[in-house]
Design a protein around this motif. Structure first.
Motif, PDB file in Angstrom:
ATOM      1  N   ALA A  22     -30.145  29.879  -1.540  1.00 36.52           N
ATOM      2  CA  ALA A  22     -29.263  28.873  -2.132  1.00 36.52           C
ATOM      3  C   ALA A  22     -28.518  28.122  -1.036  1.00 36.52           C
ATOM      4  CB  ALA A  22     -28.264  29.530  -3.082  1.00 36.52           C
ATOM      5  N   TYR A  23     -28.338  26.815  -1.244  1.00 38.61           N
ATOM      6  CA  TYR A  23     -27.626  26.006  -0.260  1.00 38.61           C
ATOM      7  C   TYR A  23     -27.036  24.766  -0.921  1.00 38.61           C
ATOM      8  CZ  TYR A  23     -31.565  22.659  -0.102  1.00 38.61           C
ATOM      9  OH  TYR A  23     -32.513  21.714  -0.420  1.00 38.61           O
ATOM     10  N   GLU A  24     -26.116  24.132  -0.213  1.00 39.09           N
ATOM     11  CA  GLU A  24     -25.576  22.825  -0.594  1.00 39.09           C
ATOM     12  C   GLU A  24     -25.478  21.972   0.658  1.00 39.09           C
ATOM     13  OE1 GLU A  24     -22.132  22.659  -3.120  1.00 39.09           O
ATOM     14  OE2 GLU A  24     -22.659  24.534  -4.164  1.00 39.09           O
ATOM     15  N   THR A  25     -25.394  20.660   0.464  1.00 36.01           N
ATOM     16  CA  THR A  25     -25.315  19.739   1.603  1.00 36.01           C
ATOM     17  C   THR A  25     -24.228  18.689   1.383  1.00 36.01           C
ATOM     18  OG1 THR A  25     -26.937  18.150   0.731  1.00 36.01           O
ATOM     19  CG2 THR A  25     -27.795  20.008   2.033  1.00 36.01           C
ATOM     20  N   TRP A  26     -23.775  18.109   2.504  1.00 37.04           N
ATOM     21  CA  TRP A  26     -22.778  17.040   2.515  1.00 37.04           C
ATOM     22  C   TRP A  26     -23.179  16.033   3.590  1.00 37.04           C
ATOM     23  CZ3 TRP A  26     -22.224  22.147   2.213  1.00 37.04           C
ATOM     24  CH2 TRP A  26     -21.484  22.695   1.153  1.00 37.04           C
ATOM     25  N   GLY A  27     -22.865  14.756   3.381  1.00 38.60           N
ATOM     26  CA  GLY A  27     -23.145  13.737   4.377  1.00 38.60           C
ATOM     27  C   GLY A  27     -24.608  13.316   4.363  1.00 38.60           C
ATOM     28  N   GLN A  28     -24.975  12.519   5.362  1.00 33.45           N
ATOM     29  CA  GLN A  28     -26.321  11.965   5.442  1.00 33.45           C
ATOM     30  C   GLN A  28     -26.964  12.344   6.772  1.00 33.45           C
ATOM     31  OE1 GLN A  28     -27.875  10.241   2.960  1.00 33.45           O
ATOM     32  NE2 GLN A  28     -26.059  10.646   1.684  1.00 33.45           N
ATOM     33  N   LEU A  29     -28.225  12.718   6.712  1.00 30.76           N
ATOM     34  CA  LEU A  29     -28.988  13.007   7.917  1.00 30.76           C
ATOM     35  C   LEU A  29     -29.353  11.698   8.592  1.00 30.76           C
ATOM     36  CD1 LEU A  29     -30.169  15.461   9.441  1.00 30.76           C
ATOM     37  CD2 LEU A  29     -32.269  15.138   8.115  1.00 30.76           C
ATOM     38  N   ASP A  30     -29.058  11.562   9.884  1.00 32.64           N
ATOM     39  CA  ASP A  30     -29.332  10.293  10.562  1.00 32.64           C
ATOM     40  C   ASP A  30     -30.834  10.148  10.834  1.00 32.64           C
ATOM     41  OD1 ASP A  30     -29.962  11.710  12.916  1.00 32.64           O
ATOM     42  OD2 ASP A  30     -27.985  11.418  13.792  1.00 32.64           O
ATOM     43  N   PRO A  31     -31.288   8.932  11.177  1.00 25.76           N
ATOM     44  CA  PRO A  31     -32.733   8.708  11.369  1.00 25.76           C
ATOM     45  C   PRO A  31     -33.359   9.628  12.413  1.00 25.76           C
ATOM     46  CG  PRO A  31     -31.582   6.612  11.184  1.00 25.76           C
ATOM     47  CD  PRO A  31     -30.528   7.663  11.261  1.00 25.76           C
ATOM     48  N   ALA A  32     -32.607   9.991  13.433  1.00 31.56           N
ATOM     49  CA  ALA A  32     -33.146  10.876  14.468  1.00 31.56           C
ATOM     50  C   ALA A  32     -33.066  12.345  14.080  1.00 31.56           C
ATOM     51  CB  ALA A  32     -32.393  10.664  15.784  1.00 31.56           C
ATOM     52  N   ARG A  33     -32.452  12.635  12.942  1.00 30.67           N
ATOM     53  CA  ARG A  33     -32.262  14.007  12.451  1.00 30.67           C
ATOM     54  C   ARG A  33     -31.542  14.881  13.480  1.00 30.67           C
ATOM     55  NH1 ARG A  33     -35.291  14.950   7.804  1.00 30.67           N
ATOM     56  NH2 ARG A  33     -36.678  13.223   7.273  1.00 30.67           N
ATOM     57  N   GLY A  34     -30.565  14.273  14.139  1.00 30.82           N
ATOM     58  CA  GLY A  34     -29.862  14.973  15.199  1.00 30.82           C
ATOM     59  C   GLY A  34     -28.412  15.281  14.904  1.00 30.82           C
ATOM     60  N   ASN A  35     -27.946  15.007  13.678  1.00 31.58           N
ATOM     61  CA  ASN A  35     -26.524  15.192  13.368  1.00 31.58           C
ATOM     62  C   ASN A  35     -26.285  16.316  12.368  1.00 31.58           C
ATOM     63  OD1 ASN A  35     -27.629  13.839  11.129  1.00 31.58           O
ATOM     64  ND2 ASN A  35     -25.652  12.874  10.626  1.00 31.58           N
ATOM     65  N   ALA A  36     -27.188  17.295  12.335  1.00 34.33           N
ATOM     66  CA  ALA A  36     -27.086  18.356  11.327  1.00 34.33           C
ATOM     67  C   ALA A  36     -26.274  19.543  11.840  1.00 34.33           C
ATOM     68  CB  ALA A  36     -28.470  18.824  10.914  1.00 34.33           C
ATOM     69  N   ILE A  37     -25.405  20.044  10.969  1.00 36.77           N
ATOM     70  CA  ILE A  37     -24.613  21.253  11.230  1.00 36.77           C
ATOM     71  C   ILE A  37     -24.946  22.278  10.148  1.00 36.77           C
ATOM     72  CG2 ILE A  37     -22.275  22.221  11.145  1.00 36.77           C
ATOM     73  CD1 ILE A  37     -21.258  19.704  12.466  1.00 36.77           C
TER      74      ILE A  37
ATOM     75  N   LEU B  36     -30.621  21.708  15.448  1.00 35.35           N
ATOM     76  CA  LEU B  36     -29.298  21.468  14.898  1.00 35.35           C
ATOM     77  C   LEU B  36     -28.354  20.960  15.980  1.00 35.35           C
ATOM     78  CD1 LEU B  36     -29.046  24.775  12.879  1.00 35.35           C
ATOM     79  CD2 LEU B  36     -28.995  22.490  11.836  1.00 35.35           C
ATOM     80  N   ALA B  37     -27.389  20.145  15.566  1.00 30.95           N
ATOM     81  CA  ALA B  37     -26.319  19.779  16.491  1.00 30.95           C
ATOM     82  C   ALA B  37     -25.422  20.982  16.749  1.00 30.95           C
ATOM     83  CB  ALA B  37     -25.503  18.623  15.921  1.00 30.95           C
ATOM     84  N   CYS B  38     -25.195  21.791  15.709  1.00 33.03           N
ATOM     85  CA  CYS B  38     -24.304  22.950  15.863  1.00 33.03           C
ATOM     86  C   CYS B  38     -24.558  23.959  14.757  1.00 33.03           C
ATOM     87  CB  CYS B  38     -22.839  22.497  15.818  1.00 33.03           C
ATOM     88  SG  CYS B  38     -21.632  23.802  16.196  1.00 33.03           S
ATOM     89  N   VAL B  39     -24.454  25.222  15.103  1.00 33.13           N
ATOM     90  CA  VAL B  39     -24.418  26.317  14.127  1.00 33.13           C
ATOM     91  C   VAL B  39     -23.000  26.857  14.114  1.00 33.13           C
ATOM     92  CG1 VAL B  39     -25.293  28.576  13.473  1.00 33.13           C
ATOM     93  CG2 VAL B  39     -26.815  26.941  14.573  1.00 33.13           C
TER      94      VAL B  39
ATOM     95  N   ALA C  45     -25.404  23.431  20.044  1.00 30.88           N
ATOM     96  CA  ALA C  45     -24.057  23.979  20.207  1.00 30.88           C
ATOM     97  C   ALA C  45     -23.812  25.075  19.177  1.00 30.88           C
ATOM     98  CB  ALA C  45     -23.012  22.878  20.067  1.00 30.88           C
ATOM     99  N   HIS C  46     -22.802  25.881  19.460  1.00 27.71           N
ATOM    100  CA  HIS C  46     -22.440  26.980  18.567  1.00 27.71           C
ATOM    101  C   HIS C  46     -20.930  27.128  18.499  1.00 27.71           C
ATOM    102  CE1 HIS C  46     -22.041  30.702  16.537  1.00 27.71           C
ATOM    103  NE2 HIS C  46     -21.871  31.463  17.607  1.00 27.71           N
ATOM    104  N   LEU C  47     -20.426  27.278  17.288  1.00 24.94           N
ATOM    105  CA  LEU C  47     -19.012  27.528  17.033  1.00 24.94           C
ATOM    106  C   LEU C  47     -18.908  28.863  16.312  1.00 24.94           C
ATOM    107  CD1 LEU C  47     -16.067  26.628  17.063  1.00 24.94           C
ATOM    108  CD2 LEU C  47     -16.537  25.187  15.082  1.00 24.94           C
ATOM    109  N   ASN C  48     -18.404  29.875  17.013  1.00 24.55           N
ATOM    110  CA  ASN C  48     -18.288  31.220  16.459  1.00 24.55           C
ATOM    111  C   ASN C  48     -16.831  31.464  16.077  1.00 24.55           C
ATOM    112  OD1 ASN C  48     -18.107  34.297  16.440  1.00 24.55           O
ATOM    113  ND2 ASN C  48     -20.301  33.989  16.793  1.00 24.55           N
ATOM    114  N   ILE C  49     -16.570  31.668  14.798  1.00 23.91           N
ATOM    115  CA  ILE C  49     -15.203  31.797  14.298  1.00 23.91           C
ATOM    116  C   ILE C  49     -14.991  33.202  13.747  1.00 23.91           C
ATOM    117  CG2 ILE C  49     -13.521  30.943  12.632  1.00 23.91           C
ATOM    118  CD1 ILE C  49     -14.881  28.222  12.773  1.00 23.91           C
ATOM    119  N   SER C  50     -14.169  33.972  14.438  1.00 24.43           N
ATOM    120  CA  SER C  50     -13.841  35.339  14.012  1.00 24.43           C
ATOM    121  C   SER C  50     -15.105  36.147  13.770  1.00 24.43           C
ATOM    122  CB  SER C  50     -12.949  35.311  12.764  1.00 24.43           C
ATOM    123  OG  SER C  50     -11.739  34.649  13.043  1.00 24.43           O
ATOM    124  N   GLY C  51     -16.098  35.968  14.647  1.00 31.77           N
ATOM    125  CA  GLY C  51     -17.357  36.687  14.537  1.00 31.77           C
ATOM    126  C   GLY C  51     -17.500  37.710  15.638  1.00 31.77           C
TER     127      GLY C  51
END
Length: 383
Positions: A32-47, A142-145, A168-174
């Motif tokens: 299961a998943y949900e999405t927000w925003g738009q994927l750019d033509p280069a598909r390089g702005n995904a988080i 992905l741009a970031c996980v 890139a990676h953003l680790n929050i309280s992990g």
């Protein structure tokens, strides 16, 4: 038990069979998943957002579901995770009961819920499922996980098992592995569930739900999610007035019933949770966190245990990383986020460690937006 699926949930059918790390496989599984925003033509702005144990995929309001999500203050247009710039995907963890296949799902081989016939679940299984989703969406890198709590573990597994999958990676309280204190707490939570006669070796239904065990498990969890500093400042030793004592007691004849405000808070929190999460799913996800240890991936021969983890972290290749922790977190303490940053830096990443002085413990990333918002925004704005 039934599953608890938010409106607007979307699904990816996983490869069938879907092999599990510790053996066995799933057939006809979905994520299961949900999405927000738009994927750019280069598909390089995904988080990609990988959440903790109990959240669903509904991190924020969107066109499919306008109700506020569990990270509403952080995700959306103009917010720290700015959906005017980023295309954001949030998954519900494999093994959960919020839409992804788990022990509460129907086993196609039997036509009945998996229950304890579900294969042994690892953090890596959820990471691999998320990777299949990202590729199915046509995203090569992905741009970031972003990983929160258990999701921080999942994010590290994702990056290590799928090299080059994110910039890139953003680790929050992990963390890169579970510490003994956290394992001990979760073992008590699981024991509370399993000792409830209604659990019945995993064979229960809505009419025979192990409510007492789940209540105790949730209370133990909530106690560790916050800090002693917050409990003291928020409740002190304030007692319930007589009318509230009588209202909150489960049994008016109980001489040891609820007496303090903090007891009433825990009871209310537990009651709201217990019928909204499947106990077997809770058991499987909890145990997957205890099993997770990135040191398994270090090259032999390995040195001391801490060194093993650093070796494994150094195998991860990302350009930039930030590990954020909270000084009052007793479940995933600060040294674990510092270790993540140190290990990623050893692997060549521009990695930083940011300790935040929040009084709200492990759950601070869900409530202390005054501190977490600027940190997350600053990191993503620099990408």
């Amino acid at each position: 038990m039934t599953e608890f699926i938010p409106p607007g949930t979307r699904w990816l059918d996983l490869p069938s069979p879907f092999a599990m790390k510790r053996g066995g496989s799933l057939h006809g599984a979905r994520l299961a998943y949900e999405t927000w925003g738009q994927l750019d033509p280069a598909r390089g702005n995904a988080i990609l957002i990988l959440p903790g144990l109990s959240p669903d995929a509904h991190a924020a309001a969107n066109t499919g579901n306008p109700e506020p999500g569990w990270w509403e203050a952080m995700l959306g247009p103009g917010k720290p995770i700015d959906t005017d710039r980023w295309f954001v995907v949030c998954v519900n963890s494999l093994g959960s009961c919020k839409g992804s296949t788990g022990p509460a799902s129907i086993d196609p081989a039997s036509g009945a819920p998996y229950r304890l016939d579900f294969p042994e679940l690892s953090i890596e299984d959820g990471a691999d499922a998320a990777f299949h989703l990202v590729r199915a969406l046509g995203i090569e890198r992905l741009a970031c996980v972003i990983g929160n709590s258990m999701g921080g573990m999942s994010a590290l597994a994702y990056l290590l098992r799928h090299p080059g999958s994110a910039r890139a990676h953003l680790n929050i309280s992990g963390a890169a592995h579970a510490l003994p204190f956290s394992i001990a707490i979760r073992s008590l939570q699981r024991e509370a569930i399993r000792l409830d006669p209604q659990w019945n070796n995993g064979d229960y239904d809505d009419a025979h739900y192990p409510e007492s065990g789940m209540r105790m498990a949730r209370k133990l969890g909530v106690i560790t999610y916050r800090s002693a500093l917050e409990w003291d400042g928020r409740f002190g030793r304030v007692r319930l007035d007589q009318s509230r004592q009588e209202h909150d007691r489960r049994d008016d004849e109980d001489p040891f019933g609820l007496e303090f405000e903090v007891e009433s808070y825990l009871e209310g929190h537990a009651r709201r949770f217990v019928r909204r999460f499947d106990p077997n799913c809770y058991l499987y996800l909890s145990r997957s966190m205890d099993w997770f240890d990135l040191a398994e991936y270090c090259d032999a021969p390995c040195g001391d245990r801490g060194g093993d983890v650093l070796q494994a972290l150094a195998k991860i290749r990302v350009d930039k990383a930030l590990a954020i922790g909270v000084s009052t977190d007793i479940l995933f303490p600060l040294q674990q986020q510092e270790q993540v940053a140190d290990g990623l830096r050893a692997g060549g990443a521009d990695a930083s460690f940011l300790p935040l002085d929040s009084p709200q413990g492990h759950d601070a990333f869900l409530v202390d937006f005054a501190r977490f918002g600027p940190a997350v925004r600053g990191f993503l704005d620099a990408l």
